[in-house]
Design a protein around this motif. Sequence first.
Motif, PDB file in Angstrom:
ATOM      1  N   UNK A 143       0.852  -1.270  -0.024  1.00 51.44           N
ATOM      2  CA  UNK A 143      -0.004  -0.067   0.015  1.00 51.44           C
ATOM      3  C   UNK A 143       1.004   1.172   0.148  1.00 51.44           C
ATOM      4  N   UNK A 144       0.278   2.387  -0.529  1.00 55.32           N
ATOM      5  CA  UNK A 144       0.781   3.650  -0.573  1.00 55.32           C
ATOM      6  C   UNK A 144      -0.078   4.641   0.183  1.00 55.32           C
ATOM      7  N   UNK A 145       0.371   5.725   0.947  1.00 56.74           N
ATOM      8  CA  UNK A 145      -0.468   6.862   1.544  1.00 56.74           C
ATOM      9  C   UNK A 145      -0.213   7.841   0.389  1.00 56.74           C
ATOM     10  N   UNK A 146      -1.487   8.488   0.007  1.00 58.88           N
ATOM     11  CA  UNK A 146      -1.222   9.783  -0.790  1.00 58.88           C
ATOM     12  C   UNK A 146      -2.019  10.659  -0.052  1.00 58.88           C
ATOM     13  N   UNK A 147      -1.876  12.089  -0.563  1.00 57.88           N
ATOM     14  CA  UNK A 147      -2.531  13.275  -0.459  1.00 57.88           C
ATOM     15  C   UNK A 147      -3.058  13.875  -1.793  1.00 57.88           C
ATOM     16  N   UNK A 148      -4.117  14.121  -1.722  1.00 54.30           N
ATOM     17  CA  UNK A 148      -4.733  14.676  -3.118  1.00 54.30           C
ATOM     18  C   UNK A 148      -4.109  16.189  -3.143  1.00 54.30           C
ATOM     19  N   UNK A 149      -3.627  16.620  -4.309  1.00 51.66           N
ATOM     20  CA  UNK A 149      -3.111  17.937  -4.703  1.00 51.66           C
ATOM     21  C   UNK A 149      -4.455  18.833  -4.586  1.00 51.66           C
ATOM     22  N   UNK A 161      -2.560  13.204  -6.947  1.00 50.58           N
ATOM     23  CA  UNK A 161      -2.088  12.910  -5.621  1.00 50.58           C
ATOM     24  C   UNK A 161      -0.584  13.153  -5.532  1.00 50.58           C
ATOM     25  N   UNK A 162      -0.008  13.477  -4.392  1.00 53.50           N
ATOM     26  CA  UNK A 162       1.140  13.166  -3.849  1.00 53.50           C
ATOM     27  C   UNK A 162       1.549  12.016  -3.138  1.00 53.50           C
ATOM     28  N   UNK A 163       2.555  11.111  -3.382  1.00 52.33           N
ATOM     29  CA  UNK A 163       2.733   9.944  -2.588  1.00 52.33           C
ATOM     30  C   UNK A 163       3.279  10.530  -1.314  1.00 52.33           C
ATOM     31  N   UNK A 164       2.751  10.261  -0.011  1.00 52.14           N
ATOM     32  CA  UNK A 164       3.507  10.680   1.131  1.00 52.14           C
ATOM     33  C   UNK A 164       4.161   9.508   1.785  1.00 52.14           C
ATOM     34  N   UNK A 165       3.717   8.149   1.845  1.00 49.34           N
ATOM     35  CA  UNK A 165       4.282   7.161   2.393  1.00 49.34           C
ATOM     36  C   UNK A 165       4.434   6.034   1.474  1.00 49.34           C
ATOM     37  N   UNK A 166       5.392   5.047   1.472  1.00 46.38           N
ATOM     38  CA  UNK A 166       5.253   3.768   0.600  1.00 46.38           C
ATOM     39  C   UNK A 166       5.455   2.828   1.373  1.00 46.38           C
ATOM     40  N   UNK A 167       4.653   1.696   1.312  1.00 45.90           N
ATOM     41  CA  UNK A 167       4.828   0.253   1.968  1.00 45.90           C
ATOM     42  C   UNK A 167       5.940  -0.492   1.727  1.00 45.90           C
ATOM     43  N   UNK A 168       6.245  -1.456   2.519  1.00 49.48           N
ATOM     44  CA  UNK A 168       7.535  -2.151   2.111  1.00 49.48           C
ATOM     45  C   UNK A 168       7.332  -3.057   1.044  1.00 49.48           C
ATOM     46  N   UNK A 169       6.192  -3.557   0.400  1.00 48.12           N
ATOM     47  CA  UNK A 169       5.957  -4.425  -0.583  1.00 48.12           C
ATOM     48  C   UNK A 169       6.306  -5.824  -0.006  1.00 48.12           C
ATOM     49  N   UNK A 170       6.774  -6.655  -0.611  1.00 49.72           N
ATOM     50  CA  UNK A 170       7.242  -8.130  -0.315  1.00 49.72           C
ATOM     51  C   UNK A 170       6.028  -8.796  -0.660  1.00 49.72           C
ATOM     52  N   UNK A 175      -4.527  14.488  12.049  1.00 50.63           N
ATOM     53  CA  UNK A 175      -4.356  15.560  12.297  1.00 50.63           C
ATOM     54  C   UNK A 175      -4.743  16.646  11.462  1.00 50.63           C
ATOM     55  N   UNK A 176      -5.892  16.385  10.951  1.00 52.23           N
ATOM     56  CA  UNK A 176      -6.717  17.333  10.091  1.00 52.23           C
ATOM     57  C   UNK A 176      -6.308  17.362   8.931  1.00 52.23           C
ATOM     58  N   UNK A 177      -5.528  16.370   8.341  1.00 55.73           N
ATOM     59  CA  UNK A 177      -5.349  16.225   7.131  1.00 55.73           C
ATOM     60  C   UNK A 177      -5.761  14.804   6.389  1.00 55.73           C
ATOM     61  N   UNK A 178      -6.474  15.053   5.339  1.00 52.14           N
ATOM     62  CA  UNK A 178      -7.228  14.060   4.381  1.00 52.14           C
ATOM     63  C   UNK A 178      -6.051  13.098   3.738  1.00 52.14           C
ATOM     64  N   UNK A 179      -5.905  11.929   3.928  1.00 48.64           N
ATOM     65  CA  UNK A 179      -5.275  10.935   3.092  1.00 48.64           C
ATOM     66  C   UNK A 179      -5.923   9.863   2.510  1.00 48.64           C
ATOM     67  N   UNK A 180      -5.340   9.384   1.625  1.00 58.38           N
ATOM     68  CA  UNK A 180      -6.088   8.010   0.908  1.00 58.38           C
ATOM     69  C   UNK A 180      -4.963   6.925   0.991  1.00 58.38           C
ATOM     70  N   UNK A 181      -5.576   5.817   1.625  1.00 56.34           N
ATOM     71  CA  UNK A 181      -4.445   4.678   1.546  1.00 56.34           C
ATOM     72  C   UNK A 181      -4.811   3.850   0.302  1.00 56.34           C
ATOM     73  N   UNK A 182      -4.073   3.440  -0.611  1.00 50.13           N
ATOM     74  CA  UNK A 182      -4.427   2.401  -1.579  1.00 50.13           C
ATOM     75  C   UNK A 182      -3.268   1.537  -1.851  1.00 50.13           C
ATOM     76  N   UNK A 183      -3.511   0.397  -2.606  1.00 48.50           N
ATOM     77  CA  UNK A 183      -2.535  -0.245  -3.421  1.00 48.50           C
ATOM     78  C   UNK A 183      -1.775   0.188  -4.270  1.00 48.50           C
ATOM     79  N   UNK A 184      -0.700  -0.164  -4.571  1.00 53.91           N
ATOM     80  CA  UNK A 184       0.198   0.503  -5.468  1.00 53.91           C
ATOM     81  C   UNK A 184      -0.396   0.028  -6.853  1.00 53.91           C
ATOM     82  N   UNK A 185      -0.938  -1.014  -6.973  1.00 56.29           N
ATOM     83  CA  UNK A 185      -1.676  -1.559  -8.538  1.00 56.29           C
ATOM     84  C   UNK A 185      -2.692  -0.642  -8.635  1.00 56.29           C
TER      85      UNK A 185
END
Lengths: 94, 94, 94, 94, 94, 94, 94
Positions: free
Chosen positions: G9-15, G38-47, G77-87
């Motif tokens: 999964x990755x965490x993204x924040x809408x532009x 959106x901008x990628x904020x965090x990237x999971x380890x994959x595997x 903390x008041x900011x909206x994110x989306x968590x989705x799979x890389x695919x």
Amino acid sequence: MTLRPLGDRVVIKKVEAEETTKSGIVLPGAAKEKPQIAEVIAVGPGGFQNGVEVKMELKVGDKVIFSKYSGNEVKVDGIEYTILKQEDVLAIVE
Amino acid sequence: MTLRPLGDRVVIKKVEAEETTKSGIVLPGAAKEKPQIAEVIAVGPGGFQNGVEVKMELKVGDKVIFSKYSGNEVKVDGIEYTILKQEDVLAIVE
Amino acid sequence: MTLRPLGDRVVIKKVEAEETTKSGIVLPGAAKEKPQIAEVIAVGPGGFQNGVEVKMELKVGDKVIFSKYSGNEVKVDGIEYTILKQEDVLAIVE
Amino acid sequence: MTLRPLGDRVVIKKVEAEETTKSGIVLPGAAKEKPQIAEVIAVGPGGFQNGVEVKMELKVGDKVIFSKYSGNEVKVDGIEYTILKQEDVLAIVE
Amino acid sequence: MTLRPLGDRVVIKKVEAEETTKSGIVLPGAAKEKPQIAEVIAVGPGGFQNGVEVKMELKVGDKVIFSKYSGNEVKVDGIEYTILKQEDVLAIVE
Amino acid sequence: MTLRPLGDRVVIKKVEAEETTKSGIVLPGAAKEKPQIAEVIAVGPGGFQNGVEVKMELKVGDKVIFSKYSGNEVKVDGIEYTILKQEDVLAIVE
Amino acid sequence: MTLRPLGDRVVIKKVEAEETTKSGIVLPGAAKEKPQIAEVIAVGPGGFQNGVEVKMELKVGDKVIFSKYSGNEVKVDGIEYTILKQEDVLAIVE
């Protein structure tokens, strides 16, 4: 009385709404939607699930975000838990 | 007359509602929802299911929580049982 | 005239309702639900099904419980049978 | 003009209703349901289907029972046939 | 202008209804159902599809029967074609 | 500003309806259906998708036909594109 | 407080919509549809995910286009994110 999850499941307990507000975490959507932040209470052994080995990456005490449509709710000794598969946990909150 | 489950299935018998209340375990939801706590009565041999080997981890006498939408209900000699696959058992209650 | 099931299918014949009552086996649900207890009349050869080898564990004469939503009904020489895959048989009654 | 089925398909021709009654085979259900007994007219070569090898077990002339919801109907030279996969044939009638 | 199908797809062109009647081939069903007999116009290269090797068995000029719910229709230079996967072709008409 | 598709995806740009008419290509169906002819603008790297290696066969500049129900539409710098998987491209128009 | 996505999964924040307009990127559709950039904020380890190894190709800071029906929204903390799979990420915008 404790819950021992089978396979790649974990038992989580939702973090109280008050606590959620205090920590600055709020989940969007209708007011009636329950918070999706929870603490991991118990972790299954993992192992082969449908022929595929699952390694448990979560540990007791982790704060996690999960999809509100995942898992099964159960109340034990007056406390509500959710039992869900590790793959339905979206992220760890740190 | 006994039930011998096939493959990776188990036969479980719901724990009576009264007993459930006494032990402090209550399941949330509408009043008409049946308790999801049950005792394992019989365990299938496991083995290959759809080409994948399933090892039975449950044993007779285990108290388990299962999804109320899983399995098939059957009444034998006046007693109601549920037959379900081991993977539909969520957790063991200890 | 006989039925020879293909692959991992079995042919079963429902045990008459009267007989069911006599043996103390009753299935819950609406009165119109047909009993789910049946006797195995013929067993397919098993073998590879969708690339996965299926070993037949049922034998002619076994009394079985099956899901009422499984299989296909057919009447041969005035007798009703159900043809279903072995994996849709839930348990053997002994 | 003949039909040569591809892959693991077979071409079958329904046995006439009259013939069906004569042989004592009747299928239950609404009067408008077509009989599910048919004769095998042509058999495909089998071989790899979706990466899995399928061995054809049916042969021309076999009398078979098939699920009425399976296959595609086609009329060639005024005769109705059904083309379906071998796995949708339930049993051979002998 | 020509169509070169990708992977395990073929391009087919329906045989005109008149021609169909002449050759004695009629498809049953509502009068508005289009004939399912077609001629193969182009054949894709086959090869690995979803990790499984597909060998093309059809060749240009084959007359085939296909399921009317399969494939995509397209009009090029005023002529209607259907593009579908080889596995959706039911049989070759000879 | 350019789009770099991930995995086995391609970016395509629909050929204008006027241009379509001029070249003699018209797609059947309701008048409001958008043309399904497009030019390939960018091609992803392919590689392993769900454990299966996908080799990209399309290249920039190819004219392709695609299913109108496939892919995602996006507008960048005022131009509309469709992003879809290579397997949803039906044929190359030459 | 940060989000650490699990698995692939990755965490993204809408532009922001304003920024989107300024950069000339507009997404078609109803006015109420949220931008899919959106901008990628965090990237999971994959595997290994379901027995298949997933290599993460996205990195923090990437601008991406994603399907608006993918992922789970969460506010931290008041900011909206989306968590989705890389695919479920369609393309990188450069």
